[in-house]
Design a protein around this motif. Sequence first.
Motif, short mmCIF file in Angstrom:
data_model
loop_
_atom_site.label_atom_id
_atom_site.label_comp_id
_atom_site.label_asym_id
_atom_site.label_seq_id
_atom_site.Cartn_x
_atom_site.Cartn_y
_atom_site.Cartn_z
N UNK A 4 10.35 14.04 -5.17
CA UNK A 4 10.87 13.09 -6.18
C UNK A 4 9.84 12.77 -7.26
N UNK A 5 10.37 12.49 -8.47
CA UNK A 5 9.40 11.85 -9.45
C UNK A 5 9.54 10.60 -9.83
N UNK A 10 11.60 3.78 -13.86
CA UNK A 10 12.69 4.27 -12.85
C UNK A 10 12.23 5.62 -11.86
N UNK A 11 13.10 5.72 -11.02
CA UNK A 11 12.84 7.12 -10.52
C UNK A 11 13.62 8.17 -11.36
N UNK A 12 12.85 9.18 -11.50
CA UNK A 12 13.40 10.17 -12.69
C UNK A 12 14.33 11.17 -11.96
N UNK A 13 13.83 11.73 -10.93
CA UNK A 13 14.19 12.78 -10.22
C UNK A 13 14.18 12.66 -8.71
N UNK A 14 15.18 12.81 -7.99
CA UNK A 14 15.36 12.91 -6.48
C UNK A 14 16.10 14.06 -5.98
N UNK A 15 15.53 15.08 -5.38
CA UNK A 15 16.47 16.11 -5.11
C UNK A 15 15.42 17.23 -4.21
N UNK A 63 -0.85 9.47 -13.54
CA UNK A 63 -0.58 9.30 -12.18
C UNK A 63 -1.12 10.35 -11.04
N UNK A 64 -0.34 10.67 -10.13
CA UNK A 64 -0.84 11.74 -8.97
C UNK A 64 0.26 12.37 -8.35
N UNK A 65 -0.03 13.52 -7.76
CA UNK A 65 1.19 14.35 -7.22
C UNK A 65 0.39 14.08 -5.73
N UNK A 66 1.53 14.14 -4.91
CA UNK A 66 1.32 14.02 -3.50
C UNK A 66 2.03 14.96 -2.42
N UNK A 67 1.48 15.89 -1.70
CA UNK A 67 2.28 16.78 -0.83
C UNK A 67 2.08 15.80 0.67
N UNK A 68 3.19 15.48 1.02
CA UNK A 68 2.99 14.66 2.42
C UNK A 68 2.94 15.51 3.46
N UNK A 73 7.78 17.53 1.52
CA UNK A 73 8.08 16.48 0.78
C UNK A 73 7.10 16.17 -0.23
N UNK A 74 7.34 16.36 -1.70
CA UNK A 74 6.52 16.13 -2.64
C UNK A 74 6.57 14.88 -3.56
N UNK A 75 5.87 14.21 -3.65
CA UNK A 75 5.97 12.88 -4.51
C UNK A 75 5.11 13.08 -5.81
N UNK A 76 5.88 12.93 -7.02
CA UNK A 76 5.21 12.94 -8.18
C UNK A 76 5.19 11.56 -8.80
N UNK A 77 4.12 10.83 -8.94
CA UNK A 77 4.19 9.57 -9.40
C UNK A 77 3.40 9.65 -10.70
#
Lengths: 84, 295
Positions: A4-5, A10-15, A63-68, A73-77
């Motif tokens: 997810x980005x 807004x949420x830009x990318x979710x896939x 922002x930050x990048x998180x690998x849960x 699951x990768x989150x890019x905020x």
Amino acid sequence: MHVTVVSPVQAVFDGVADAVVAPAYDGLVGILPRHAAFLTLLGTGKLTLRQGATTTRLQVSGGFLQVVQGGDTVRIVADRVDQS
Amino acid sequence: MAKPRELRRRIKSVQSTRKITKTMELVATSKLKRAQDRVVATRPYAAALAEVIGDLYAPELAERFPLLRQPRVPGVGRVALVVITANRGLCGAFNANLIREARRRIEQLEGDGAAVDLHLIGKKGITYFKFAKRPVASQRTDVGDKPKPEHAAEVMDPLMTQFASGALDAVEVVFAQFKSAISTPPTTLRILPVAPPRAAAGGSGRQQAVNYILKPSAEAILEQLLPLYVRNQMYRALVETAAAFLGAQRTAMKNATDNAGDIIELLQRTYNRARQAQITQELAEIVGGAEALKG
């Protein structure tokens, strides 16, 4: 792995993506599935999401990048996200 | 009884008022839908940021970060109060409610012995505090219906600098919380010092964070993310107030349209009665005249 980005607006990318290349504060980081739990600051640059033959490119900054934990699951905020 | 011609004129006037309020209602409804989407769209970012900060936060870090510094004596010192109102009216008691909340908070803070700096966003608040002859630290009217993160940054960055240097002891914002299109309670939120978001369930955050590879370090990440969190809170306050304004305007315009409809109905009935009375009277006169000729 699921990516997810999100930006403040807004949420830009979710896939799903096979590989992520992100601009961390000190250079590019590549994330593949089953990566260790990871949290890093983002710098400014091009974020690349690869899924099979299709590639999504976004310009991100701050922002930050998180690998849960578990690595699927990768989150890019990011403070700023622009289509590029 | 009023003259029929007079009544016709009033009916026409109320009809055109209704046309205007109806249109404003429709415009507000369509803008509200998009504003509502914007409120929802800010949530993933805020949630993700809050979660990570909650995970990284540890009480012993509080002294190292200026943004987390708690006031030594609560209530004393200098507080910046950011008051968000709309630029436009015709929205019922929306702006009045926000201003009332702001005044309540100012009185409370000053009662505790704090000095209050007012930062106003939106024409309605500016007009009120000018009328009340209260000195204002800053004011702006350029935010409008579609707030951008840049607006929030412009408002918050100078305040964060002042807070970090110790010139301010707290920053609060008065805004309209957007619970739903009809429930938009005015709310005061303390943005600085940052109240650390609660760590995610499952162990106190610090333990969870230990399992992560952190680059460059927990402290450095926290230092970068705290300002983003603070700006984001201001951004959300702006977005929620913008949506709440449109909700309030829609409700106000719907009521105005309904009331205009009632008035038209009443006037129409009075007009019909007046017209009928006139016809009856004319008939009576004709019959009376004919009778007189016969005799």
